[in-house]
Write a protein that holds these residues in place. Structure first.
Motif, PDB file in Angstrom:
ATOM      1  N   LYS A  50       0.827  -1.210   0.000  1.00  0.00           N
ATOM      2  CA  LYS A  50       0.000   0.000   0.000  1.00  0.00           C
ATOM      3  C   LYS A  50       0.861   1.260   0.000  1.00  0.00           C
ATOM      4  O   LYS A  50       0.589   2.218  -0.730  1.00  0.00           O
ATOM      5  CB  LYS A  50      -0.940  -0.014   1.205  1.00  0.00           C
ATOM      6  CG  LYS A  50      -1.971  -1.134   1.173  1.00  0.00           C
ATOM      7  CD  LYS A  50      -2.860  -1.106   2.403  1.00  0.00           C
ATOM      8  CE  LYS A  50      -3.872  -2.249   2.368  1.00  0.00           C
ATOM      9  NZ  LYS A  50      -4.742  -2.260   3.585  1.00  0.00           N
ATOM     10  N   VAL A  51       1.912   1.254   0.829  1.00  0.00           N
ATOM     11  CA  VAL A  51       2.805   2.407   0.879  1.00  0.00           C
ATOM     12  C   VAL A  51       3.507   2.598  -0.463  1.00  0.00           C
ATOM     13  O   VAL A  51       3.581   3.716  -0.999  1.00  0.00           O
ATOM     14  CB  VAL A  51       3.834   2.245   2.019  1.00  0.00           C
ATOM     15  CG1 VAL A  51       4.897   3.336   1.947  1.00  0.00           C
ATOM     16  CG2 VAL A  51       3.126   2.276   3.373  1.00  0.00           C
ATOM     17  N   ALA A  52       4.020   1.507  -1.016  1.00  0.00           N
ATOM     18  CA  ALA A  52       4.701   1.583  -2.310  1.00  0.00           C
ATOM     19  C   ALA A  52       3.744   2.015  -3.407  1.00  0.00           C
ATOM     20  O   ALA A  52       4.104   2.814  -4.282  1.00  0.00           O
ATOM     21  CB  ALA A  52       5.326   0.230  -2.658  1.00  0.00           C
ATOM     22  N   GLY A  53       2.510   1.509  -3.370  1.00  0.00           N
ATOM     23  CA  GLY A  53       1.533   1.882  -4.388  1.00  0.00           C
ATOM     24  C   GLY A  53       1.240   3.369  -4.383  1.00  0.00           C
ATOM     25  O   GLY A  53       1.170   4.013  -5.444  1.00  0.00           O
ATOM     26  N   GLY A  54       1.072   3.937  -3.206  1.00  0.00           N
ATOM     27  CA  GLY A  54       0.837   5.374  -3.126  1.00  0.00           C
ATOM     28  C   GLY A  54       2.017   6.182  -3.624  1.00  0.00           C
ATOM     29  O   GLY A  54       1.850   7.212  -4.295  1.00  0.00           O
ATOM     30  N   PHE A  55       3.226   5.723  -3.307  1.00  0.00           N
ATOM     31  CA  PHE A  55       4.427   6.415  -3.770  1.00  0.00           C
ATOM     32  C   PHE A  55       4.525   6.348  -5.287  1.00  0.00           C
ATOM     33  O   PHE A  55       4.841   7.344  -5.949  1.00  0.00           O
ATOM     34  CB  PHE A  55       5.662   5.790  -3.133  1.00  0.00           C
ATOM     35  CG  PHE A  55       6.932   6.538  -3.403  1.00  0.00           C
ATOM     36  CD1 PHE A  55       7.263   7.655  -2.667  1.00  0.00           C
ATOM     37  CD2 PHE A  55       7.795   6.128  -4.413  1.00  0.00           C
ATOM     38  CE1 PHE A  55       8.438   8.356  -2.921  1.00  0.00           C
ATOM     39  CE2 PHE A  55       8.961   6.815  -4.678  1.00  0.00           C
ATOM     40  CZ  PHE A  55       9.291   7.933  -3.928  1.00  0.00           C
ATOM     41  N   LEU A  76       0.586  -5.320  -5.377  1.00  0.00           N
ATOM     42  CA  LEU A  76       1.063  -3.967  -5.658  1.00  0.00           C
ATOM     43  C   LEU A  76       0.134  -3.246  -6.620  1.00  0.00           C
ATOM     44  O   LEU A  76      -0.217  -2.079  -6.399  1.00  0.00           O
ATOM     45  CB  LEU A  76       2.479  -4.016  -6.226  1.00  0.00           C
ATOM     46  CG  LEU A  76       3.096  -2.653  -6.541  1.00  0.00           C
ATOM     47  CD1 LEU A  76       3.178  -1.789  -5.293  1.00  0.00           C
ATOM     48  CD2 LEU A  76       4.475  -2.814  -7.170  1.00  0.00           C
ATOM     49  N   PHE A  77      -0.290  -3.927  -7.683  1.00  0.00           N
ATOM     50  CA  PHE A  77      -1.120  -3.267  -8.680  1.00  0.00           C
ATOM     51  C   PHE A  77      -2.524  -2.953  -8.162  1.00  0.00           C
ATOM     52  O   PHE A  77      -3.203  -2.087  -8.703  1.00  0.00           O
ATOM     53  CB  PHE A  77      -1.146  -4.079  -9.972  1.00  0.00           C
ATOM     54  CG  PHE A  77      -0.008  -3.738 -10.892  1.00  0.00           C
ATOM     55  CD1 PHE A  77      -0.200  -2.956 -12.014  1.00  0.00           C
ATOM     56  CD2 PHE A  77       1.279  -4.156 -10.603  1.00  0.00           C
ATOM     57  CE1 PHE A  77       0.850  -2.604 -12.835  1.00  0.00           C
ATOM     58  CE2 PHE A  77       2.342  -3.813 -11.413  1.00  0.00           C
ATOM     59  CZ  PHE A  77       2.130  -3.033 -12.538  1.00  0.00           C
ATOM     60  N   ALA A  78      -2.935  -3.637  -7.103  1.00  0.00           N
ATOM     61  CA  ALA A  78      -4.203  -3.288  -6.467  1.00  0.00           C
ATOM     62  C   ALA A  78      -4.091  -1.984  -5.693  1.00  0.00           C
ATOM     63  O   ALA A  78      -5.118  -1.358  -5.369  1.00  0.00           O
ATOM     64  CB  ALA A  78      -4.647  -4.412  -5.529  1.00  0.00           C
ATOM     65  N   ALA A  79      -2.857  -1.551  -5.397  1.00  0.00           N
ATOM     66  CA  ALA A  79      -2.644  -0.364  -4.577  1.00  0.00           C
ATOM     67  C   ALA A  79      -2.158   0.835  -5.371  1.00  0.00           C
ATOM     68  O   ALA A  79      -1.870   1.889  -4.794  1.00  0.00           O
ATOM     69  CB  ALA A  79      -1.633  -0.685  -3.480  1.00  0.00           C
ATOM     70  N   THR A  80      -2.049   0.707  -6.704  1.00  0.00           N
ATOM     71  CA  THR A  80      -1.526   1.796  -7.523  1.00  0.00           C
ATOM     72  C   THR A  80      -2.213   1.811  -8.880  1.00  0.00           C
ATOM     73  O   THR A  80      -2.753   0.795  -9.336  1.00  0.00           O
ATOM     74  CB  THR A  80      -0.002   1.661  -7.711  1.00  0.00           C
ATOM     75  OG1 THR A  80       0.495   2.747  -8.512  1.00  0.00           O
ATOM     76  CG2 THR A  80       0.355   0.349  -8.401  1.00  0.00           C
ATOM     77  N   SER A  81      -2.152   2.959  -9.518  1.00  0.00           N
ATOM     78  CA  SER A  81      -2.724   3.105 -10.863  1.00  0.00           C
ATOM     79  C   SER A  81      -1.659   3.034 -11.947  1.00  0.00           C
ATOM     80  O   SER A  81      -1.973   3.178 -13.133  1.00  0.00           O
ATOM     81  CB  SER A  81      -3.452   4.447 -10.970  1.00  0.00           C
ATOM     82  OG  SER A  81      -2.530   5.528 -10.798  1.00  0.00           O
ATOM     83  N   ILE A  82      -0.402   2.816 -11.582  1.00  0.00           N
ATOM     84  CA  ILE A  82       0.685   2.852 -12.557  1.00  0.00           C
ATOM     85  C   ILE A  82       0.500   1.771 -13.616  1.00  0.00           C
ATOM     86  O   ILE A  82      -0.103   0.718 -13.372  1.00  0.00           O
ATOM     87  CB  ILE A  82       2.046   2.697 -11.846  1.00  0.00           C
ATOM     88  CG1 ILE A  82       3.187   3.187 -12.741  1.00  0.00           C
ATOM     89  CG2 ILE A  82       2.277   1.250 -11.402  1.00  0.00           C
ATOM     90  CD1 ILE A  82       4.510   3.342 -12.018  1.00  0.00           C
ATOM     91  N   GLY A  83       1.036   2.045 -14.804  1.00  0.00           N
ATOM     92  CA  GLY A  83       0.993   1.062 -15.872  1.00  0.00           C
ATOM     93  C   GLY A  83       2.011  -0.048 -15.650  1.00  0.00           C
ATOM     94  O   GLY A  83       2.924   0.065 -14.826  1.00  0.00           O
ATOM     95  N   LEU A  84       1.850  -1.126 -16.412  1.00  0.00           N
ATOM     96  CA  LEU A  84       2.730  -2.280 -16.318  1.00  0.00           C
ATOM     97  C   LEU A  84       3.796  -2.235 -17.401  1.00  0.00           C
ATOM     98  O   LEU A  84       3.487  -2.076 -18.585  1.00  0.00           O
ATOM     99  CB  LEU A  84       1.912  -3.570 -16.477  1.00  0.00           C
ATOM    100  CG  LEU A  84       2.700  -4.877 -16.641  1.00  0.00           C
ATOM    101  CD1 LEU A  84       3.461  -5.220 -15.357  1.00  0.00           C
ATOM    102  CD2 LEU A  84       1.775  -6.019 -17.054  1.00  0.00           C
ATOM    103  N   CYS A  85       5.052  -2.380 -16.980  1.00  0.00           N
ATOM    104  CA  CYS A  85       6.122  -2.724 -17.913  1.00  0.00           C
ATOM    105  C   CYS A  85       6.304  -4.227 -17.795  1.00  0.00           C
ATOM    106  O   CYS A  85       6.825  -4.724 -16.785  1.00  0.00           O
ATOM    107  CB  CYS A  85       7.430  -2.004 -17.575  1.00  0.00           C
ATOM    108  SG  CYS A  85       8.831  -2.583 -18.571  1.00  0.00           S
ATOM    109  N   ALA A  86       5.863  -4.961 -18.791  1.00  0.00           N
ATOM    110  CA  ALA A  86       5.893  -6.422 -18.734  1.00  0.00           C
ATOM    111  C   ALA A  86       7.249  -6.929 -19.199  1.00  0.00           C
ATOM    112  O   ALA A  86       7.507  -7.025 -20.401  1.00  0.00           O
ATOM    113  CB  ALA A  86       4.780  -7.010 -19.593  1.00  0.00           C
TER     114      ALA A  86
END
Length: 273
Positions: free
Chosen positions: A132-137, A171-181
């Motif tokens: 959650k902390v990482a996702g917000g960051f 992690l992706f549940a806690a952030t809106s960032i896109g995925l680099c696959a």
């Protein structure tokens, strides 16, 4: 699609030593001559390059020199890669100072993609709140990158907070960032790259391709390992992705220039070029 190559093939990755005592000074970098690397990537037939943010530091006051060197080889900067800890709230101020500098470097170099890896694993292991902390960051980094004209994405990586499929989901549940696959890292972390790409098709922002020897876990040139690259590429296309694909081959012990050329031929044979 356009194809780029990661500069870390020629030299691997080190970190700037000041980061031991000064968090805001820590950057990834590949040792070696960046000008020669540009030549090798162009000679292999690629039209783009990705590199670590630390390799832009020597050009910080003369970025036009780097931009001109890239253009002279007929290349574009597809992406710049950075990373951080993310999970320690008290360190966020210093981390943001470094990321702001990194983002300025990437934007001034003409990069399209800004790739973020990392997320520390504590000595006691991962904690639920770390995601959650990482996702917000990461969300704050997305805003900063977008303001600079960059497409931000998170790169799941071996030895980082998000390595396994379950950790990626957390992690992706806690952030809106896109995925680099990065398909080899996803596979080596126990995931199915095709399934991950399809699961996050609406968030697929960037692609790293390399093959993987399933027995040794060594990274390989495209078509020379055990990954179902045809299925993976089909999933990328099905996601509607039509942007840079960056081939990466860090840690390979063979001839790196020959491997780069073979990987491009593999992509061209698949009618992607």
């Amino acid at each position: 699609m356009q194809f780029a190559y990661e500069a870390n093939a020629w030299g691997g990755v080190v970190g700037t030593p000041g980061a031991v005592t000064d968090l805001k000074s820590g950057f990834y970098e590949t040792p070696g001559n960046v000008h020669r690397t540009l030549e090798l990537i162009a000679e292999a037939g690629y039209t783009g390059i990705e590199l670590f943010d630390g390799n832009l530091l020597p050009f910080e006051s003369s970025i036009e020199e780097f931009v001109a060197a890239v253009a002279a080889q007929g290349l574009e900067v597809a992406g710049v890669y950075s990373g951080g800890h993310f999970v320690y709230p008290d360190a966020h101020e210093d981390e943001l100072a470094r990321f702001d500098r990194s983002i300025r470097l990437a934007a001034s170099a003409g990069a399209r993609h800004y790739v973020i890896g990392g997320g520390s694993i504590r000595s006691s292991g991962r904690r639920d709140e770390d995601f959650k902390v990482a996702g917000g960051f990461l969300d704050s980094l997305v805003e900063r990158a977008q303001a600079a004209g960059l497409i931000a994405s998170y790169h799941p990586h071996l030895g980082s907070l998000a390595q396994t499929p379950e950790q990626i989901d957390a992690l992706f549940a806690a952030t809106s960032i896109g995925l680099c696959a990065d398909v080899a890292h996803i596979a080596a972390g126990g995931g199915d790259p095709e399934a991950v790409i399809r699961r996050y098709a609406d968030r697929l922002a960037y692609v790293h391709l390399k093959d993987l020897d399933a027995t040794s876990q060594a990274f390989m040139p495209l078509g020379e390992g055990d990954l179902d690259l045809t299925g993976i590429i089909d999933a990328v296309v099905a996601a509607g992705y039509d942007d840079w694909i960056t081939v990466e081959l860090d840690g390979y012990t063979g001839d790196q220039s020959a491997a780069a050329a073979r990987s491009l031929r593999f992509l061209q044979a698949g009618k992607l070029a």
